[in-house]
Design an enzyme around this catalytic site. Sequence first.
Site, PDB file in Angstrom:
ATOM      1  CD  GLU A 184      41.739  42.677  42.662  1.00 36.22           C
ATOM      2  OE1 GLU A 184      41.182  41.788  43.327  1.00 36.22           O
ATOM      3  OE2 GLU A 184      41.398  42.973  41.505  1.00 36.22           O
ATOM      4  CE  LYS A 226      42.800  39.829  40.774  1.00 35.08           C
ATOM      5  NZ  LYS A 226      41.875  38.699  40.782  1.00 35.08           N
TER       6      LYS A 226
END
Length: 348
Positions: free
Chosen positions: A185, A227
């Site tokens: 992420e 992500k």
Amino acid sequence: MAGFERRMDVNLAELNRVANAMVAPGRGVLAADESAGTIKKRFEAIGVECTEENRRDYRELLFRSKGMSNISGVILFDETIRQAAKDGTPLVKIVEGAGTLPGIKVDKGTKPLPFCPGEVVTEGLDGLGERLAEYRGLGAKFAKWRAVIDIGAGIPSYACVNANAHALARYAALCQDEDIVPIVEPEVLMDGDHDIDRCAEVTEFVLKTVYEQLYYARVKLEGTVLKPNMVVSGKKSGKQAPVQEVAEKTLRVLKECVPAAVPGIAFLSGGQSDLDATARLDAMNRMGPLPWKLSFSYSRALQAAPQKAWAGKAENVAAAQAAFAHRAHMNSLASRGEWKPELEKAAA
Ligand code: 13P
């Protein structure tokens, strides 16, 4: 010393199976891994005292909602993965019982990056291999590490992007070595007054650097989930790009940067409104075919509605569960490109 001898081989078939399950058609991830400080802020906003019991009751409410049928995985916080429900059932068992994979946040938050004013680096690599082995024993099938990149005058710097990408790659390799799928992420924040093209430029720089570092770290992309942020106008920008432009520019950057070996991309919501997060995901999925699955890994865009409905009161639990189920359903449709604005009104 245990954990010293790192394997060259990984169980790639199993990692790939889990990564695919996380982005299975019509399903996405619930990020319920708010740190102690963040959940306190969320509870303050709805007038709820931030006690261990209230945190447990709130998360139990979500995990027992029928909305879980649209949730492929839940990212848990260290406290939650060890917690039991009111009736003594471990919360992990409730998540598994819903047919959902338990996951765990493993980063230790951000610290200022020396000589880079206004920039931060995510910490938590020390002892991570051992922590992952413990979390695997507690049921975690995947993990999350969030890097934070801000946009401003003269930032991000190469030093910041590179340090964060390198840490993400070290984390991802350690996860795969413990048979855990890493959610990678790198969040480019939407705070700031920049326009959407500046967000596109920075997101491209960040993702290119992240995939370079993942390659150097020998991470197997088939066993990962990305992500990212969507490519959007800064919150304080005078001009907000419409849904179609966000979808087009986000997809253009992702196609430039994310190899097709990655099974899926699960967006963070990052402070978008619930409806924007759903409509933009839906618009992108209508622009297929795409090389990867495109789904969600939302915290705020799934939880703002149930938190408001709950407000810490036992008599509101059913309403909060319904509010969560509605958002999970809308985002499930968006992950298939089948959402319609009328469906929001029907539930209101
Ligand atoms: P938001 O969807 O609220 O951005 O949170 C996602 C997340 O897990 C951030 O790490």
